[in-house]
Design an enzyme around this catalytic site. Structure first.
Site, short mmCIF file in Angstrom:
data_model
loop_
_atom_site.label_atom_id
_atom_site.label_comp_id
_atom_site.label_asym_id
_atom_site.label_seq_id
_atom_site.Cartn_x
_atom_site.Cartn_y
_atom_site.Cartn_z
N SER A 197 0.83 -1.20 0.00
CA SER A 197 0.00 0.00 0.00
C SER A 197 0.87 1.26 0.00
CB SER A 197 -0.97 -0.05 1.18
OG SER A 197 -2.00 0.90 1.03
N GLU A 317 -9.38 -5.56 -4.12
CA GLU A 317 -8.75 -4.46 -3.39
C GLU A 317 -9.76 -3.50 -2.76
OE1 GLU A 317 -5.62 -3.81 -2.75
OE2 GLU A 317 -4.40 -4.88 -4.23
N HIS A 419 -7.91 -5.46 -0.04
CA HIS A 419 -6.64 -4.77 0.20
C HIS A 419 -6.06 -5.23 1.54
CE1 HIS A 419 -3.84 -1.47 -0.46
NE2 HIS A 419 -4.07 -0.99 0.74
#
Length: 514
Positions: A197, A317, A419
């Protein structure tokens, strides 16, 4: 039956270039926690590039983590006893017991995620013992966050402030690794930088940053919002939002208490993406110095460092951001998606954006209410990753993946392979206490096998080998012709051109804010 006693803890002392540190060895893994790699970034050093720490002579205790960088109340578990501080530039090292006496081992340096405002290298999820047991030295680092790490006051006064401070902190940590990791059993000539990320965004940024050349030799990028790097003018506008909230000018900001700064940063973090969907408050800034260009166009122009690279995203995600809801870091609703594209079109009239018909064609099998999740996933994560892979594959071996594995509970929660859900499998830390519901409905045994394969691939890659699984499962490099992609699920499969339909819809131009 009498059980054998566990080996007694020992406390190995290592000499660093700033002074000696004492860690812990449990007979399997040695660790040194809370090792200072830069001077406290306080006082006159607030919003300045990090500098080496002053030397100490007494043995420093490195048996517990240092403070995490100042941040708002975090949705990310920080572990018991975690404390925040502006003085937070510490790193942590794990190595196999006896590593200092043997052949130097490859090094894996982790940059945590958290939207550039949350997180720490000391999160329980990032305990490096399981990875280190695979014969690598693991380093996790802190970097300044939010208004202290990514507030671009240099756009208002370039003589008094430095740019991209959180990224400069990671560069300083890599310099520390280069100069000190041999004393811990690591090989400074085999350093893999990896992150997820925001940490992956920092990694893609450093892949195109001249100052980082030679500081790492391989990279792994997990779910990078690689196009979230903005021009200095956008950084200036965010700085003005924060200063307006504080009621001070840039010169006065150095005397503002840290908790007030954190609160003002949290205000910007909420306000900016709400007012301008698709834009983060805090992100890398193209400053013409540390970051000379936007990372994705730089990579597509052959400007990334020629180091082998693994990169990829997760199948679902955007589901995490629907679940979190606030702040709206990804535009998911049709109205906010339309607003984002309208703003990009105004700011970059030369850009050939896909039409709504193109997008609908790419997601023809998706329920209308779910299309926003797919668009957000692809414009925020998947397509920037594919675009970066296309460029980098022309200068170095590049391996693309998509993480599809999930558990029954995460499916029930409509998260799927959202995610950050790959993180426990990479780190081998599948159980994070009684509040972790991931495996409450099963899936632990196949999950352990997924973790075993991922750790083998990641550590084999760090060792300079092909990123094969524990049984030699192959993974072909990504090229413009084959576009091989590793699909990670209950079983692994290498698929050619897994992204064919979405690539056709989005086209070859890099789409993102500047």
């Amino acid at each position: 039956m009498v059980q054998a006693a566990s080996p007694a803890l020992t406390h190995p002392v290592v000499e660093t270039d700033a002074g000696p540190v004492r860690g812990t060895d449990d007979g399997t893994v040695s660790s040194w926690k809370g090792v200072r790699f830069a001077a406290p970034p306080t006082g006159d050093l607030r919003w300045r590039a990090p500098v080496p720490p002053q030397r100490w002579t007494e043995v420093a205790d490195a048996t517990r983590f240092g403070p995490v960088c100042a941040q708002p109340h975090s949705p990310i578990p920080m572990g018991p006893g975690a404390r925040t501080s502006e003085d937070c530039l510490f790193l942590n090292v794990w190595a196999p017991s006896g590593a200092r006496e043997g052949t130097p081992l490859p090094v894996m340096v982790w940059v945590h995620g958290g939207a550039f405002i949350f997180g720490a290298g000391s999160q329980p999820l990032y305990d490096g013992a399981a990875l280190a047991a695979d014969d690598v030295v693991v380093v996790t680092v802190n970097y300044r966050l939010g208004a202290l790490g990514f507030l671009e006051l240099a756009t208002l006064d370039e003589r008094s402030f430095d740019t991209n401070l959180g990224i400069r902190d990671v560069v300083r940590a890599l310099e520390w690794v280069r100069d000190n990791i041999a004393a811990f059993g690591g090989d400074p000539e085999r350093v893999t930088l990896f992150g997820e990320s925001a940490g992956a965004s920092i990694t893609t940024t450093l892949l195109t940053a001249p100052a980082a050349a030679g500081l790492f030799h391989r990279a792994i990028v997990q779910s990078s919002p690689a196009t979230s790097a903005y021009d200095a003018e956008r950084g200036r506008r965010v700085a003005e939002v924060v200063l307006d909230k504080l009621g001070v000018d840039a010169a006065q900001a150095r005397s503002v208490p840290v908790d007030v700064l954190v609160e003002a940063g949290a205000h910007a973090f909420e306000h900016i993406p709400t007012a301008t969907p698709g834009i983060l408050a805090f992100a890398p800034i193209v400053d013409g110095d540390l970051v000379p260009d936007h990372p994705v166009p730089a990579a597509r122009g052959g400007g990334s460092h020629p180091v082998p690279l693994i990169l990829g995203t997760n199948r679902d995600e955007a589901a995490l951001f629907r679940w979190l809801k606030s702040p709206p870091m990804l535009p998911i609703a049709p109205k906010t998606i339309r607003s984002m594209f309208e703003r990009i079109a105004v700011e970059q009239p030369e850009l050939a954006l896909p039409t709504e018909a193109d997008i609908l064609a790419a997601y023809h099998g998706v329920r209308p209410r779910a299309r926003g999740l797919h668009v957000a996933r692809d414009v925020g994560f998947r397509m920037p990753t594919v675009w970066f892979a296309e460029g980098h594959s022309r200068v170095a071996p590049t391996y693309l993946y998509r993480f599809d594995w999930t558990t029954p509970m995460l499916r029930l929660l409509r998260l799927g392979a959202a995610h950050a859900t790959e993180l426990p499998y990479v780190w081998g830390n599948l159980s994070l206490g009684p509040r972790d519901v991931t495996f409450k409905l099963g899936g632990l045994k196949p999950g352990e096998e997924v973790s075993r394969r991922m750790r083998a691939r990641w550590t084999n890659f760090a060792k300079g080998l092909e990123p094969t699984g524990p049984g030699g499962q192959p993974w072909r490099p990504y090229t413009d012709t084959g576009r091989a992609t590793l699909r990670i699920g209950r079983d692994d499969a290498v698929v050619d051109d897994l992204d064919a339909e979405i690539r056709a819809a989005w086209g070859s131009e890099v789409i993102g804010f500047r």
